[in-house]
Design a protein around this motif. Sequence first.
Motif, PDB file in Angstrom:
ATOM      1  N   UNK A  41      -5.213   1.527   0.432  1.00  0.00           N
ATOM      2  CA  UNK A  41      -6.119   0.888  -0.533  1.00  0.00           C
ATOM      3  C   UNK A  41      -5.780   1.319  -1.956  1.00  0.00           C
ATOM      4  N   UNK A  42      -5.467   2.591  -2.114  1.00  0.00           N
ATOM      5  CA  UNK A  42      -5.115   3.086  -3.446  1.00  0.00           C
ATOM      6  C   UNK A  42      -3.828   2.434  -3.947  1.00  0.00           C
ATOM      7  N   UNK A  43      -2.851   2.229  -3.060  1.00  0.00           N
ATOM      8  CA  UNK A  43      -1.598   1.583  -3.438  1.00  0.00           C
ATOM      9  C   UNK A  43      -1.821   0.124  -3.822  1.00  0.00           C
ATOM     10  N   UNK A  44      -2.727  -0.543  -3.107  1.00  0.00           N
ATOM     11  CA  UNK A  44      -3.035  -1.931  -3.456  1.00  0.00           C
ATOM     12  C   UNK A  44      -3.707  -2.009  -4.819  1.00  0.00           C
ATOM     13  N   UNK A  45      -4.581  -1.039  -5.108  1.00  0.00           N
ATOM     14  CA  UNK A  45      -5.213  -1.018  -6.425  1.00  0.00           C
ATOM     15  C   UNK A  45      -4.185  -0.692  -7.511  1.00  0.00           C
ATOM     16  N   UNK A  46      -3.255   0.191  -7.186  1.00  0.00           N
ATOM     17  CA  UNK A  46      -2.182   0.526  -8.127  1.00  0.00           C
ATOM     18  C   UNK A  46      -1.399  -0.730  -8.492  1.00  0.00           C
TER      19      UNK A  46
END
Length: 848
Positions: A720-725
Motif C-alpha cells: 500500500x505504501x508503494x502504491x501511494x509512493x
Amino acid sequence: MYQSKRLQVFEKQVKNKFNIYNGIFLNLPYRQDSNIGILIPVLYQSCREGLESGKHPREILESFFNNFTGIENEPEKIDLMFRIIQYVERQVVLYDSVEDAAFMELKSLGNYLLIKDFFNMVDNRKSWDRILEKLSGFSARIVLTAHPTQFYSPPVLDIIGTLRSLIMANRIDEIDMTLQQLGLTSLINSKKPTPLDEAKNIIYFLRNVYYNAVGELYGYIKEHAGSREFQNHNIVQLGFWPGGDRDGNPFVTAEITQQVADELRMSLFKCYYQDLKDLQLKLTFKDVEDPLNVLRDKLYNAMFNPDENLTLEEIIHPLLDVKEQLITRYHSLYLKELDYLIDKVMIFKTHFAALDIRQDNSIHRKTVAAILAKAGIISSDPDELQRGQLVELLLSGDIHADAADFDDPLIQDTIRNISRLKRIQEKNGEEGCNRYIISNAVDELSVLFVYGLFRWCGWSGQRLTFDIVPLFETMEGMKSAEATMQKLFSIPAYRDHIAQRGEKQTIMLGFSDGTKDGGYLMANWSIFKTKETLTSVCDQHNIKAIFFDGRGGPPARGGGKTHRFYAAQSDKIANHEIQLTIQGQTITSTYATHEKFIHNCEQLLTAGLANSISGKVHTISAEFRQLMEELAQLSFEKYSALKAHDKFIPYLEQKSTLRFYDKTNIGSRPGKRNATKKLEFTDLRAISFVGSWSQLKQNVPGYFGTGTAIQRLVDDGKLDALKRLYREVPFFKALVQNSMMSLSKTNFNLTSYMREEAEFKDIWQILNDEYVLSVKMLLLISDSKELMEEEPVSRESIKMREQIALPLLVIQQYALQKISGSEEYREAYEKLVTRSLYGNINAGRNSA
C-alpha cells in the motif's frame, strides 16, 4: 478520452499510412531481384511466430531459407541477409517520416502545458509581476552532443524531411519517387567521421531547424507576454559538445576545437546573411539601403573567412539604426520583420551555440604533474606536496606552461587548448565558449587543477572568463560532492571567481555513467539527493546552483520523458535554469523538426516554470524518502551482485554486440576509454554498454534490480505504501514510467537459446528472471494491466518500431551464433553483426 482519440489518430495517420507506403516501398523495382520486398513480410512473420514458439534465431532463419528462398549455399544466404538489412533500415526511415508527419495532429490532441496555457494561468492568478521576474532570468539550455547513437547523414535527413512534407500532402506519385531515391541512397558512412564531421552533422540542425525555431519561439513568448516588457534573449540557449568534448577522444585537438568554433560562427553568419538578403527585398527605402548593404558585405566576407572577425556590435548597431529610421521616417513599415532578425542576433550573437570544453580529471592531474615536474617543484607526483602547498601553487603559483616544453601529445594538447580558448572568445564572443567541464570529478582538486591550468596557460592576473563545471558521475563522486563544493566555496580565490561569474556555480551530474555504475534506481535517487544537498550548500554561500544534466537519450542512460523529469523535481532542488545534454537519436526523435523543437522547448520551459505560478511544490515526506532509500539500496545490491558475477564481462564481450561498436563508422571516439587488452568494467563507455544491452533486447540498465527491490518491500507488507509512493511522488512515478519504456523494448525470446549454453545459462536466467519480476512488480504498484498503459500512443509507436526491426535482430543473433562455428565465413558474419547495429538503434529512436 483524449488518449483514446489520440490512439485513433495514431492508428489512422501513422500505422495505416506506414502500412500503405511500406507496401509501395517493398514493391519498388530498384534492385535486380525484386522479391526481397516480398520476402521481408514473410521473414517478419517467421521471426515473430518462431520466437513466440521458443525457436532460436538459427532455427528460424534456416527454416526461412529452406522454405521460402531455395538458397542453400552460405555466401548467398549472407548476401540475402545484407540486402534484407538494407531494406529494413529504409523501412525505419520511412516510419520516422510518417510519424513526424502526424506529429502536429497528435500534439493537438495531447494533454500538454504549452506557453499559451501557462500565460493563461498567469492571467487567471494575476501574478504577472512574479512570473515576469522569473521569466527574465530563467532559461533552458539544450546541449547537443555527438554521441554515436544516430546515423542519418544530412542527405538522408533531407529525404526524411521531403517524405514528411509529401506524406502530409498525400502526394503519392512524389512519395513513390522519393522512396526510390531513399532506396538508392547510402545510409551509412564510408569511413569513420572526424570530430569536425560530427560537428558539421549537428550544425545541419542548427542551420536548418534551430535558427528559425528558436527565433519563432522567442517571438511567440514575447507576443504572448502582451504589453508587458519581455527581454530575455537567453530563455532558450543552445550548447555544443562536438569538437570540444575530448573526454577519451584523442582525435579532438586544439586545432579541431578552433575549427569547430569557426564553423559555428561562419554558419551563423550565413543564416544572418540570408535573412538580411530577404529583408532587403522589403526595406527598399533610401536611408536604410546603404547601412544594410555595408552589413551584408561584412557578413558575406565573414561567412567564408575564418580569420574575419565580425563583432556583435558591428552586426547589431546597423540594425538598431535602421530600426530607428523605420520608426521615425517610414511609418514602422516591416518593423516586425526587422525586430525578428534583431532578436535572433541577440539570441545567437556571434557564436550560434556555446561550445563546451570537456576533459577527464585524470588528464588534468597528469598535466599538472608534468608542469610541476618541469618547474622542478616535484619529481613526478603532485602527492609529493602537502595538500596546502599544492592548492597554493594552483591558486597563485608563478608558473608558466608552454606546450612546446613537453613530449607527451596529450599534455601538449591540453596546454595548447587552454591557451587558445581566449582566441575563441575573441572571435565568437565570451558566451561562445565559456565552460570547462571536468569528467569524473572526485574532490576539490579536480576543480582547482583546471583553475591552476588556466592561470599557468596565460590567464594569470586576468579575470577568468570560464565557468569550471565539475561532473560528478559515479556513486563515489556523488557521495563526495557535498564536501568538494564546501571546500571550494571556502577558498577565497575560488569564491572570488564565483562572484565574477555572477554568483552562479554550474554542476553537472552524469546519468550515463551513473546508471552503469549504480544501476537504475540507485543512480537516479542518488542524483536527486545530490541535487538537494548541493542546492543547500550553494544556498549557504549565497550562490545560485545551476544543474546540468547528462541525460543522454533512453532511460537506461538516465533519459526518458524529459519534461516529466523536470516537472517532478522536489522543492529542495534549485530551479534557476534547465540544462541537459541531447544525444544523436534524441535529437532526431525530439528536436529534429521545427514543430517538434518548439513543442519540446515549450515543454521544458513550462515544466520548469509551472510550479512558480501554481504555488505547487513537490515535497517528499520522511516516510516516502525512507521507502525510496530502501528501494534504491535493495536495487543497488542486486545490480552490484550482477556486476560481480564472474560471467558479467565475458557475457557482454562474447554474447552481445559490445566488441562490434568500435568497428562501425558511426563516431570518432574509441569504443573504450583505455587501450588495454583485457576489458575492465571501468573502461566501458556508457553508450556502447547501454547500446549492447539494447541490441540484445535485454535493456538491463533501464530496470535491473527494480523488481527485486519492490518484491522485498511487498513481502514486508509495504504494498500500500508503494502504491501511494507511485501516486503521490511525481519523481518516483517518472522513474517507474521511464523504466516501463525500457521493459517495453525488452524481448528475452530473442536470446532464449542462451539458457542451453553451459557457460552463460546462469547469468541469462538471472537477467530473464529480473525482467519478468520487474514487469510484474511495476504493474502491481501502478495498478496497470499492461506496460505504458498511461501512454498508449508511445506504447504503440514502440510496438511498431520493434516490429520493423525484428528481422534485423534475428539476423544479428543468427550471425553472432554463426561466428563461433564458421571460421571460413567468420569475417562476413562479423560484418553482418556490425551492419545490423545501425537500423536497430535508429528504430529505437523514440527513447525520450
